[in-house]
Design a protein around this motif. Structure first.
Motif, PDB file in Angstrom:
ATOM      1  N   ARG A  76      29.907  46.786  51.460  1.00  0.00           N
ATOM      2  CA  ARG A  76      30.277  48.043  52.107  1.00  0.00           C
ATOM      3  C   ARG A  76      29.377  49.139  51.550  1.00  0.00           C
ATOM      4  O   ARG A  76      29.062  49.148  50.360  1.00  0.00           O
ATOM      5  CB  ARG A  76      31.743  48.381  51.841  1.00  0.00           C
ATOM      6  N   CYS A 104      38.399  48.759  46.656  1.00  0.00           N
ATOM      7  CA  CYS A 104      38.388  47.726  47.691  1.00  0.00           C
ATOM      8  C   CYS A 104      39.835  47.308  47.885  1.00  0.00           C
ATOM      9  O   CYS A 104      40.437  46.699  46.998  1.00  0.00           O
ATOM     10  CB  CYS A 104      37.523  46.546  47.250  1.00  0.00           C
ATOM     11  N   LEU A 135      32.277  44.889  43.168  1.00  0.00           N
ATOM     12  CA  LEU A 135      33.699  45.211  43.104  1.00  0.00           C
ATOM     13  C   LEU A 135      34.498  44.158  43.860  1.00  0.00           C
ATOM     14  O   LEU A 135      34.369  44.027  45.068  1.00  0.00           O
ATOM     15  CB  LEU A 135      33.937  46.597  43.714  1.00  0.00           C
ATOM     16  N   SER A 136      35.335  43.419  43.163  1.00  0.00           N
ATOM     17  CA  SER A 136      36.130  42.366  43.794  1.00  0.00           C
ATOM     18  C   SER A 136      37.303  42.957  44.558  1.00  0.00           C
ATOM     19  O   SER A 136      37.765  44.055  44.244  1.00  0.00           O
ATOM     20  CB  SER A 136      36.645  41.391  42.730  1.00  0.00           C
ATOM     21  N   PRO A 137      37.834  42.250  45.560  1.00  0.00           N
ATOM     22  CA  PRO A 137      38.996  42.726  46.297  1.00  0.00           C
ATOM     23  C   PRO A 137      40.167  43.035  45.366  1.00  0.00           C
ATOM     24  O   PRO A 137      40.454  42.278  44.447  1.00  0.00           O
ATOM     25  CB  PRO A 137      39.322  41.564  47.237  1.00  0.00           C
ATOM     26  N   GLN A 139      40.348  45.725  43.429  1.00  0.00           N
ATOM     27  CA  GLN A 139      39.927  46.489  42.265  1.00  0.00           C
ATOM     28  C   GLN A 139      39.583  47.930  42.636  1.00  0.00           C
ATOM     29  O   GLN A 139      39.231  48.229  43.766  1.00  0.00           O
ATOM     30  CB  GLN A 139      38.707  45.847  41.601  1.00  0.00           C
ATOM     31  N   VAL A 167      29.026  48.819  47.735  1.00  0.00           N
ATOM     32  CA  VAL A 167      30.014  47.971  47.084  1.00  0.00           C
ATOM     33  C   VAL A 167      29.807  46.535  47.551  1.00  0.00           C
ATOM     34  O   VAL A 167      29.848  46.252  48.743  1.00  0.00           O
ATOM     35  CB  VAL A 167      31.449  48.434  47.412  1.00  0.00           C
ATOM     36  N   GLN A 169      30.734  42.243  47.095  1.00  0.00           N
ATOM     37  CA  GLN A 169      31.831  41.303  46.824  1.00  0.00           C
ATOM     38  C   GLN A 169      33.184  41.824  47.321  1.00  0.00           C
ATOM     39  O   GLN A 169      34.234  41.435  46.815  1.00  0.00           O
ATOM     40  CB  GLN A 169      31.917  40.994  45.315  1.00  0.00           C
ATOM     41  N   CYS A 170      33.163  42.726  48.294  1.00  0.00           N
ATOM     42  CA  CYS A 170      34.397  43.272  48.852  1.00  0.00           C
ATOM     43  C   CYS A 170      34.502  42.854  50.307  1.00  0.00           C
ATOM     44  O   CYS A 170      33.711  43.277  51.147  1.00  0.00           O
ATOM     45  CB  CYS A 170      34.409  44.798  48.746  1.00  0.00           C
ATOM     46  N   ALA A 174      37.076  49.300  52.306  1.00  0.00           N
ATOM     47  CA  ALA A 174      36.711  49.972  51.061  1.00  0.00           C
ATOM     48  C   ALA A 174      36.555  51.460  51.321  1.00  0.00           C
ATOM     49  O   ALA A 174      36.142  51.886  52.400  1.00  0.00           O
ATOM     50  CB  ALA A 174      35.413  49.395  50.501  1.00  0.00           C
TER      51      ALA A 174
END
Length: 214
Positions: A76, A104, A135-137, A139, A167, A169-170, A174
């Motif tokens: 994102r 996210c 940034l993982s979902p 977080q 961002v 890994q989302c 976000a």
């Protein structure tokens, strides 16, 4: 006037804070609250017990979602511009910092991990460049962008120009918002990793309007 010395309150220098989606920082950052385009201006005044004061302004803020160049469905991105200013009363010095609160919003119970941030900006009043955040979902992260000490006249300004926020890994929605933080005091100093001065230690945080990352 009383003197103080606070350990551990170091000037912002690229530190990253992270928490799970359960923290309050995600409140108000939902899809319905996020916006694109022109964002609302902001103003805040903080006063000390001895009559000191610091005013903070956020003006001309503008954000536009932008497709992630990764084009993998898990990225994102957006670009943000704005002017962030602080003005302290006579004799008060300090530091003005601009940060980003990025989230996210996919809640995954028991999520854990850590993140790092890469920043590439030009110094001085004008800051342009890019910030990439893994940034993982579920977080939310508070990430430093740049900071500047108040001048001898008690004023400072930072301008972001088409600053890119990415961002990775989302996989879900976000959003982000700017944070304008100022800290100051009479005789403000950050020598040896401590914050010291006289009278009141003033810390003030001005939050920006949330905006979407596409």
């Amino acid at each position: 006037m009383s003197k103080f010395s606070k350990l551990g309150l170091r000037r912002a220098a690229g530190a990253v804070a992270i928490a799970s989606a359960a923290v309050v920082g995600l409140a108000g950052m939902g899809a319905g609250d996020a916006a694109a385009g022109k964002l609302a201006n902001g103003y805040k005044k903080a006063s000390g017990i001895d009559g000191e004061s610091i005013q903070t302004w956020r003006t001309g803020e503008f954000a536009l979602p932008a497709p992630s160049v990764a084009n993998n469905g898990a990225g994102r991105s957006a670009v943000v511009s704005g002017v962030y200013q602080a003005k302290a009363s006579k004799g008060v010095s300090g530091n003005l910092a601009v940060k980003l609160l990025v989230g996210c919003q996919v809640d995954i119970t028991g999520l854990s991990g850590s993140i790092g941030a890469g920043i590439d900006i030009t110094g001085g009043m004008n800051a342009s460049g890019a910030l990439s955040i893994p940034l993982s979902p579920g977080q939310v992260a508070v990430v430093d962008v740049t900071d500047k000490d108040l001048a001898d006249n008690g004023q400072a300004a930072i301008q972001l120009s088409q600053f890119e926020i990415s961002v990775q890994q989302c996989g879900g929605f976000a959003s982000a918002r700017t944070i304008t933080k100022v800290i100051g005091a009479k005789g403000y100093s950050t020598d040896d990793g401590t914050v010291s001065g006289e009278g009141s230690l003033i810390q003030s945080t001005l939050y920006g309007q949330p905006f979407s990352l596409n």
